[in-house]
Design a protein around this motif. Structure first.
Motif, PDB file in Angstrom:
ATOM      1  N   CYS A 178       8.044  19.807 -19.123  1.00 33.63           N
ATOM      2  CA  CYS A 178       9.415  20.041 -19.596  1.00 33.63           C
ATOM      3  C   CYS A 178       9.707  19.231 -20.860  1.00 33.63           C
ATOM      4  CB  CYS A 178      10.425  19.701 -18.495  1.00 33.63           C
ATOM      5  SG  CYS A 178      10.405  20.919 -17.162  1.00 33.63           S
ATOM      6  N   CYS A 182       9.599  16.004 -16.494  1.00 25.36           N
ATOM      7  CA  CYS A 182       8.147  16.000 -16.311  1.00 25.36           C
ATOM      8  C   CYS A 182       7.476  16.242 -17.673  1.00 25.36           C
ATOM      9  CB  CYS A 182       7.733  17.061 -15.297  1.00 25.36           C
ATOM     10  SG  CYS A 182       7.892  18.756 -15.886  1.00 25.36           S
ATOM     11  N   CYS A 223      11.728  15.976 -11.596  1.00 27.37           N
ATOM     12  CA  CYS A 223      12.097  16.320 -12.966  1.00 27.37           C
ATOM     13  C   CYS A 223      13.539  16.831 -13.001  1.00 27.37           C
ATOM     14  CB  CYS A 223      11.136  17.376 -13.504  1.00 27.37           C
ATOM     15  SG  CYS A 223      11.635  18.089 -15.067  1.00 27.37           S
ATOM     16  N   CYS A 273      13.027  20.978 -14.268  1.00 24.64           N
ATOM     17  CA  CYS A 273      12.423  22.017 -13.402  1.00 24.64           C
ATOM     18  C   CYS A 273      12.497  21.665 -11.931  1.00 24.64           C
ATOM     19  CB  CYS A 273      10.984  22.274 -13.824  1.00 24.64           C
ATOM     20  SG  CYS A 273       9.878  20.900 -13.461  1.00 24.64           S
TER      21      CYS A 273
HETATM   22 ZN   LIG Z   1       9.908  19.606 -15.306  1.00 25.48          ZN
END
Ligand SMILES: [Zn+2]
Ligand SMILES: [Zn+2]
Ligand SMILES: [Zn+2]
Ligand SMILES: [Zn+2]
Length: 594
Positions: free
Chosen positions: A39, A36, A8, A11
């Motif tokens: 997120c 992701c 991601c 994150c």
């Molecule tokens: Zn993420």
């Protein structure tokens, strides 16, 4: 060949992309996501302020108005009448596409230049302080809703009439203080119920009428705390509870909360659905990681708060559906939309991408505040042929010259708007309600933040001095400013004080409901705490065979699939493992609750 897992961008955690997801991305002609799913939720939520209202000046008329945009917001904010007037033209703010600057930077300039509306509403009449509402009539201080009439203090509701203080509920009448309730009439203080009439304090009941303080009943009448009574007995017994008295209501609420811990809970509120994972999903087929879908979904993933038919869409909401299809990565996108992507507040539209607050339009790219327009880019009008020739060039340019945000995340074609461009601090958005971040976490992820709004109300009545019984409340109460019992000491966006409107007082009197002691926001958070989070845990059924784990609940029947043994079934549930509630799989639950 694409790899099934990615890191991601936000994150830095690994996330998987399912094989069928690639088919969807191909169908929508978008690249696979680089953030992701969690997120991506955060990023969309950062663009949706449902309930945080602020006093400010109108940029059209200088009048004092109420808006979801703070007074220090850089957005140009018009009140409803000015926004929907013919005195200004969104096309006059149009710009040529500049191939020497990233698209997202150009969009942000446009967003700050073009007037927007103080509270997002459309096709509504006689509404006050209502935001992200469509087709509303005579409503007050409500948000995130579709087609309500004569309602107040509602959040995430649709097709209700004469109701107050409902949360995620649809097609109810004369009801009060419910969450997840549908198709009910005169239902009060209830949670997760359908087709229940003339009842109070119900949890997980369906098809019941004249019931009080019950859990897990189906098609029952005249029950009090799950005990059956004859009709006359029931009516006599009910007289023991003076429901117009605030203290009595609090007592019953406490009793019901205890009862709910002694009953069993279905692993998820999923009904009439096949292949559905999430919670509060009704009438769905192939719905994965969906939450609060009370009326239909087909082939939908990573979406929340939807009403009405909805299909073939990923990554949408909060606020989506409403007879829409082929939507991707948008927030507040619903009500007769088709093929819309990367949008914020787009309704009744087709083929709209990267646009904000547009409606009844088609073929827009990077537009703001447009109505009944087609073939526009950055609010500039093109012919159909020009539009179709220019959009592919812009997409190519977005990939060649992506925007890079302050956290070094790259935005090519296929990314939703950067959080740093959101006109709202994260703590004014629904992110606070559903995916909370601390100020530090928000800063680390590049989300905006602002100090809580200053409140300067001076209460004229303390909540503890309100009459306990609605019958003792004088008509002059509507002139008072009532202090919220939390007094701003909670973390519930407490407004410190509130008023009772004349319509509201009339409702309380007619329905025999005592005056509330909490402000609108604190009441909302009370309900929010009764819902499960939008997270899933893989768990095992807690049916131990003849009784539940910890012997909290004795089974009333033998469950044929495992006899006296512990049930081996697993499921994905929004009940976290440390929760006190006893959670059963569908089979065990159905064996008990008939
Ligand atoms: Zn993420
Ligand atoms: Zn409060
Ligand atoms: Zn089981
Ligand atoms: Zn069982």
């Amino acid at each position: 060949m694409e790899t099934p897992t990615k890191t991601c961008q936000s994150c830095k955690q690994e996330f998987a992309i399912a094989a069928e997801d690639f088919d969807f991305y191909k169908k929508m002609d978008v690249p696979p996501p680089t953030w992701c799913p969690e997120c991506r939720w955060h990023r969309r939520m950062a663009w949706r302020n449902e309930r945080a209202l602020h006093r400010r000046k109108s940029d059209a008329t200088g009048k004092d108005i109420v808006s979801i945009f703070r007074p220090d917001s850089l957005m140009k904010v018009y009140e409803h009448e000015a926004f929907y007037s013919d005195n200004w033209d969104p096309l006059s703010y149009g710009a040529d596409y500049n191939f020497s600057r990233p698209f997202f930077a150009q969009f942000r300039d446009l967003m700050l230049r073009v007037p927007t509306i103080a509270l997002f509403d459309s096709k509504s009449t006689n509404t006050s302080y209502c935001n992200v509402v469509v087709e509303h009539k005579n409503c007050y201080l409500s948000s995130a809703a579709w087609n309500n009439e004569d309602c107040m203090y509602m959040n995430r509701t649709a097709f209700n009439k004469n109701c107050m203080d409902l949360y995620i509920s649809g097609r109810n009448q004369f009801s009060y203080e419910n969450l997840y309730c549908e198709d009910s009439y005169r239902l009060f203080y209830s949670h997760t119920c359908g087709s229940c009439n003339d009842s109070y304090f119900l949890y997980d009941c369906r098809g019941c009428s004249d019931c009080f303080g019950c859990t897990g009943l189906r098609n029952k009448k005249y029950h009090i705390f799950n005990q059956p009574y004859a009709k006359e007995e029931y009516l006599e017994k009910l007289k023991e509870f003076d429901l117009g008295d605030w203290n009595v209501v609090q007592d019953v609420k406490r009793r019901v909360a205890e009862l709910r811990l002694k009953t069993i809970h279905r692993y998820a509120d999923i009904y009439q659905s096949t292949n559905a994972v999430g919670d509060h999903i009704h009438n769905a087929r192939n719905a994965y990681h969906c939450f609060d879908f009370l009326s239909g979904a087909e082939n939908v993933k990573y979406a929340s708060w939807s009403n009405g038919e909805f299909k073939d869409s990923y990554d949408t909401g909060p606020g989506t559906g409403g007879n829409s299809e082929l939507l991707y990565d948008g927030v507040s996108v619903g009500v007769q939309n088709s093929r819309c992507m990367f949008d914020c507040v787009v309704w009744y539209s087709n083929d709209v991408r990267y646009s904000l607050n547009c409606q009844s339009s088609n073929n827009l790219f990077g537009c703001a505040s447009m109505r009944s327009k087609s073939h526009c880019i950055l609010n500039k009008q093109y012919s159909k042929e020009e539009y179709e020739a220019l959009v592919p060039k812009i997409i190519e340019h977005m990939n060649a010259m992506p925007y890079v945000d302050k956290k070094d995340r790259t935005y090519k074609y296929g990314e939703f708007f950067p959080p740093e461009f959101s006109p709202f601090p994260y703590n004014d958005t629904v992110g606070l309600d559903y995916m909370p971040l601390t100020e530090g976490e928000a800063a680390a992820l590049g989300y905006n933040w602002a100090p809580p709004a200053a409140r300067s109300y001076r209460p004229t009545v303390k909540p503890e001095n309100l009459p306990a019984k609605i019958g003792d409340v004088p008509g002059s109460i509507t002139n008072e400013v009532i202090g919220c019992a939390h007094g701003g000491t909670c973390h519930d966006e407490c407004t410190i004080a509130f008023r009772i409107t004349p319509d509201e007082l009339q409702f309380y009197r007619k329905m025999n409901i005592p005056l509330p002691r909490l402000c609108f926001n604190c009441r909302h958070w009370d309900r929010l705490r009764q819902r499960n989070p939008m997270r899933l845990w893989e768990r095992t059924c807690q049916c131990g065979g003849v009784a539940s784990e910890r012997d909290v609940y004795r089974n009333s029947s033998t469950h044929p699939h495992h006899g006296a043994e512990h049930c081996p079934n697993t499921f994905q549930t929004t009940f976290a493992p440390e929760r006190q509630e006893i959670v059963y799989c569908e089979e065990c639950y159905n064996a008990e609750i008939v």
